[in-house]
Write a protein that holds these residues in place. Sequence first.
Motif, PDB file in Angstrom:
ATOM      1  N   MET A   1       0.502  -0.980  -0.307  1.00 21.30           N
ATOM      2  CA  MET A   1      -0.073   0.305  -0.052  1.00 21.30           C
ATOM      3  C   MET A   1       0.883   1.185  -0.788  1.00 21.30           C
ATOM      4  O   MET A   1       1.504   1.729   0.697  1.00 21.30           O
ATOM      5  CB  MET A   1      -0.693   0.448   0.906  1.00 21.30           C
ATOM      6  N   ALA A   2       0.502   2.191  -0.958  1.00 21.57           N
ATOM      7  CA  ALA A   2       1.331   3.793  -0.682  1.00 21.57           C
ATOM      8  C   ALA A   2       1.549   4.699   0.029  1.00 21.57           C
ATOM      9  O   ALA A   2       0.345   4.168   0.957  1.00 21.57           O
ATOM     10  CB  ALA A   2       1.184   3.879  -2.402  1.00 21.57           C
ATOM     11  N   SER A   3       2.131   4.796   0.375  1.00 27.44           N
ATOM     12  CA  SER A   3       1.856   6.246   2.157  1.00 27.44           C
ATOM     13  C   SER A   3       1.809   6.882   1.071  1.00 27.44           C
ATOM     14  O   SER A   3       2.317   7.364  -0.093  1.00 27.44           O
ATOM     15  CB  SER A   3       3.713   6.287   2.309  1.00 27.44           C
ATOM     16  N   ALA A   4       0.316   8.306   2.138  1.00 28.94           N
ATOM     17  CA  ALA A   4      -0.140   9.027   1.643  1.00 28.94           C
ATOM     18  C   ALA A   4       1.437   9.717   1.956  1.00 28.94           C
ATOM     19  O   ALA A   4       1.760  10.193   2.710  1.00 28.94           O
ATOM     20  CB  ALA A   4      -0.925   9.181   2.095  1.00 28.94           C
ATOM     21  N   ARG A   5       1.121  11.036   1.435  1.00 29.66           N
ATOM     22  CA  ARG A   5       2.206  12.095   1.189  1.00 29.66           C
ATOM     23  C   ARG A   5       2.117  13.027   2.785  1.00 29.66           C
ATOM     24  O   ARG A   5       0.423  13.618   2.563  1.00 29.66           O
ATOM     25  CB  ARG A   5       2.452  12.790   0.052  1.00 29.66           C
ATOM     26  N   VAL A   6       2.138  13.866   3.671  1.00 29.98           N
ATOM     27  CA  VAL A   6       1.804  14.423   4.637  1.00 29.98           C
ATOM     28  C   VAL A   6       2.688  15.517   4.529  1.00 29.98           C
ATOM     29  O   VAL A   6       3.907  15.763   4.608  1.00 29.98           O
ATOM     30  CB  VAL A   6       2.474  13.528   6.016  1.00 29.98           C
ATOM     31  N   THR A   7       2.094  17.108   3.950  1.00 29.60           N
ATOM     32  CA  THR A   7       2.488  18.236   4.608  1.00 29.60           C
ATOM     33  C   THR A   7       1.975  19.275   6.126  1.00 29.60           C
ATOM     34  O   THR A   7       0.836  19.226   6.131  1.00 29.60           O
ATOM     35  CB  THR A   7       2.432  18.782   3.069  1.00 29.60           C
ATOM     36  N   GLY A   8       2.506  19.948   6.050  1.00 28.20           N
ATOM     37  CA  GLY A   8       2.253  20.657   6.578  1.00 28.20           C
ATOM     38  C   GLY A   8       1.798  20.170   8.217  1.00 28.20           C
ATOM     39  O   GLY A   8       1.134  20.369   9.154  1.00 28.20           O
ATOM     40  N   THR A   9       2.660  19.250   8.841  1.00 25.47           N
ATOM     41  CA  THR A   9       3.240  18.356   9.752  1.00 25.47           C
ATOM     42  C   THR A   9       4.129  19.304  10.798  1.00 25.47           C
ATOM     43  O   THR A   9       4.022  17.651  12.254  1.00 25.47           O
ATOM     44  CB  THR A   9       2.272  16.871   9.784  1.00 25.47           C
ATOM     45  N   THR A  10       5.164  19.455  10.615  1.00 20.50           N
ATOM     46  CA  THR A  10       6.126  19.793  11.411  1.00 20.50           C
ATOM     47  C   THR A  10       5.616  20.498  12.679  1.00 20.50           C
ATOM     48  O   THR A  10       4.568  20.729  12.647  1.00 20.50           O
ATOM     49  CB  THR A  10       7.420  20.277  10.773  1.00 20.50           C
ATOM     50  N   ALA A  11       5.697  20.048  13.832  1.00 16.32           N
ATOM     51  CA  ALA A  11       5.548  20.040  15.096  1.00 16.32           C
ATOM     52  C   ALA A  11       5.914  21.771  15.620  1.00 16.32           C
ATOM     53  O   ALA A  11       6.625  22.489  14.507  1.00 16.32           O
ATOM     54  CB  ALA A  11       6.480  19.665  16.366  1.00 16.32           C
ATOM     55  N   ALA A  12       5.292  22.414  16.172  1.00 15.43           N
ATOM     56  CA  ALA A  12       5.040  23.725  16.354  1.00 15.43           C
ATOM     57  C   ALA A  12       5.526  24.515  17.116  1.00 15.43           C
ATOM     58  O   ALA A  12       5.742  24.615  18.823  1.00 15.43           O
ATOM     59  CB  ALA A  12       4.009  24.538  16.565  1.00 15.43           C
ATOM     60  N   PRO A  13       6.432  25.233  16.605  1.00 23.76           N
ATOM     61  CA  PRO A  13       8.038  25.472  18.011  1.00 23.76           C
ATOM     62  C   PRO A  13       7.355  26.720  18.935  1.00 23.76           C
ATOM     63  O   PRO A  13       6.108  27.366  17.947  1.00 23.76           O
ATOM     64  CB  PRO A  13       9.265  26.351  17.238  1.00 23.76           C
ATOM     65  N   PRO A  14       7.536  26.693  20.275  1.00 25.90           N
ATOM     66  CA  PRO A  14       6.712  27.983  20.601  1.00 25.90           C
ATOM     67  C   PRO A  14       7.399  29.324  20.522  1.00 25.90           C
ATOM     68  O   PRO A  14       8.265  30.106  19.876  1.00 25.90           O
ATOM     69  CB  PRO A  14       7.954  27.979  22.196  1.00 25.90           C
ATOM     70  N   VAL A 233      10.339  13.259  13.144  1.00 25.55           N
ATOM     71  CA  VAL A 233       9.148  12.843  13.571  1.00 25.55           C
ATOM     72  C   VAL A 233       8.010  12.980  13.102  1.00 25.55           C
ATOM     73  O   VAL A 233       7.365  12.060  13.294  1.00 25.55           O
ATOM     74  CB  VAL A 233       8.861  13.850  15.463  1.00 25.55           C
ATOM     75  N   ALA A 234       7.405  13.387  12.226  1.00 23.94           N
ATOM     76  CA  ALA A 234       5.996  14.340  11.613  1.00 23.94           C
ATOM     77  C   ALA A 234       6.499  12.290  10.520  1.00 23.94           C
ATOM     78  O   ALA A 234       5.713  12.018  10.320  1.00 23.94           O
ATOM     79  CB  ALA A 234       5.962  15.066  10.891  1.00 23.94           C
ATOM     80  N   LYS A 235       7.423  12.124   9.990  1.00 19.78           N
ATOM     81  CA  LYS A 235       7.666  10.661   8.807  1.00 19.78           C
ATOM     82  C   LYS A 235       7.658   9.906   9.779  1.00 19.78           C
ATOM     83  O   LYS A 235       6.990   9.246   9.226  1.00 19.78           O
ATOM     84  CB  LYS A 235       9.061  11.376   8.225  1.00 19.78           C
ATOM     85  N   GLU A 236       7.888   9.984  10.782  1.00 15.57           N
ATOM     86  CA  GLU A 236       8.125   8.386  11.564  1.00 15.57           C
ATOM     87  C   GLU A 236       6.642   8.533  11.509  1.00 15.57           C
ATOM     88  O   GLU A 236       6.138   7.090  11.811  1.00 15.57           O
ATOM     89  CB  GLU A 236       8.948   8.447  12.693  1.00 15.57           C
ATOM     90  N   LEU A 237       5.863   9.515  12.615  1.00 14.76           N
ATOM     91  CA  LEU A 237       4.482   9.164  12.451  1.00 14.76           C
ATOM     92  C   LEU A 237       3.865   8.663  11.187  1.00 14.76           C
ATOM     93  O   LEU A 237       2.554   7.745  12.161  1.00 14.76           O
ATOM     94  CB  LEU A 237       4.457   9.976  13.449  1.00 14.76           C
ATOM     95  N   GLU A 238       4.256   9.264  10.663  1.00 13.28           N
ATOM     96  CA  GLU A 238       3.313   8.519   9.085  1.00 13.28           C
ATOM     97  C   GLU A 238       3.528   7.232   9.206  1.00 13.28           C
ATOM     98  O   GLU A 238       2.515   6.875   8.943  1.00 13.28           O
ATOM     99  CB  GLU A 238       3.653   9.925   8.393  1.00 13.28           C
ATOM    100  N   GLU A 239       4.786   6.959   8.647  1.00  9.82           N
ATOM    101  CA  GLU A 239       4.936   5.437   8.779  1.00  9.82           C
ATOM    102  C   GLU A 239       4.123   4.409  10.102  1.00  9.82           C
ATOM    103  O   GLU A 239       3.611   3.496   8.903  1.00  9.82           O
ATOM    104  CB  GLU A 239       6.167   5.070   8.853  1.00  9.82           C
ATOM    105  N   SER A 240       4.088   5.176  11.272  1.00  6.96           N
ATOM    106  CA  SER A 240       3.670   4.449  12.072  1.00  6.96           C
ATOM    107  C   SER A 240       2.356   3.897  11.742  1.00  6.96           C
ATOM    108  O   SER A 240       1.616   2.977  12.813  1.00  6.96           O
ATOM    109  CB  SER A 240       3.831   4.943  13.334  1.00  6.96           C
ATOM    110  N   LEU A 241       1.226   4.713  10.832  1.00  6.87           N
ATOM    111  CA  LEU A 241      -0.347   5.002  10.792  1.00  6.87           C
ATOM    112  C   LEU A 241      -0.297   3.805  10.067  1.00  6.87           C
ATOM    113  O   LEU A 241      -1.504   4.083   9.229  1.00  6.87           O
ATOM    114  CB  LEU A 241      -0.533   6.702  10.699  1.00  6.87           C
TER     115      LEU A 241
END
Length: 266
Positions: A1-14, A233-241
């Motif tokens: 199953m192809a991995s969906a691309r994720v955009t705008g998902t990086t964590a928010a720096p204070p 982190v966003a990349k690893e999180l996407e893969e874990s889903l």
Amino acid sequence: MASARVTGTTAAPPGTGRASARARDWAEIQERMLVPLYEAVHDRLEVGPATSVLGLGCRSGLALLLAAGRGAQVAGLEPDDELRGLARERRLRVAAHHRPGADVARSAYSLVTVFEQPPPGTEPRRTVAAAARLVLPGGHVVLAAWGPRERCESAAVLDVARRMARRSGARDPFELSPPGALEDLLAGTVLRPAGGGRVGCPFAYPDPGSAVRGLLATGLYDAAAEFSGPALVAKELEESLQPYLRPDGTVRMANVFRYLIAERPR
């Protein structure tokens, strides 16, 4: 199953625009996942016009909004500026700290809720002690936590936060899940256990990108983002889903949350 691309998902720096975006992600994507928990507590305690509710760590205030819809008088405390601003956009009375006579006017409430796990660096017992001081005699305090790890499909996804934070002190989201853990927090307070329950709270998203944004908005991945970098982190999180990605492109994870009702004797 192809991995969906994720955009705008990086964590928010204070202190940046991303902090505002992440708060919006919480309010628009993630917060609704806990509606079954909020409604179960409101039903159990018959929240209505005779109820005054204080939400400790109320974030953007959806639980309070639901209680207000039942006729309750509601107020909240939320230290995060962005989340507090969103709660106020919902016309909720939410302050950063409890100051009687200011934004949160009452000195005590018939129901105090602690639906969110305290942030890293905050001792849960202190939060419970504060709740005990703010509830009326005969009133109730509600504490909530993730259910058993084996009953939560999101456990593997949340493990990304632990792995990528390494030794930087990420809080285990399941630290209050074992039997008796919530009850132990009542020690040294006037509160006594008065029931509880478990509630199914599936995490369901229209696509993996929304799932990543919603999960990052919980704050559970902040230590990981600081240690390993938000993009990784966003990349690893996407893969874990991927195991929870359905043929129609949606993401769904079955989870259980538990809540404890504590009563302050008259």
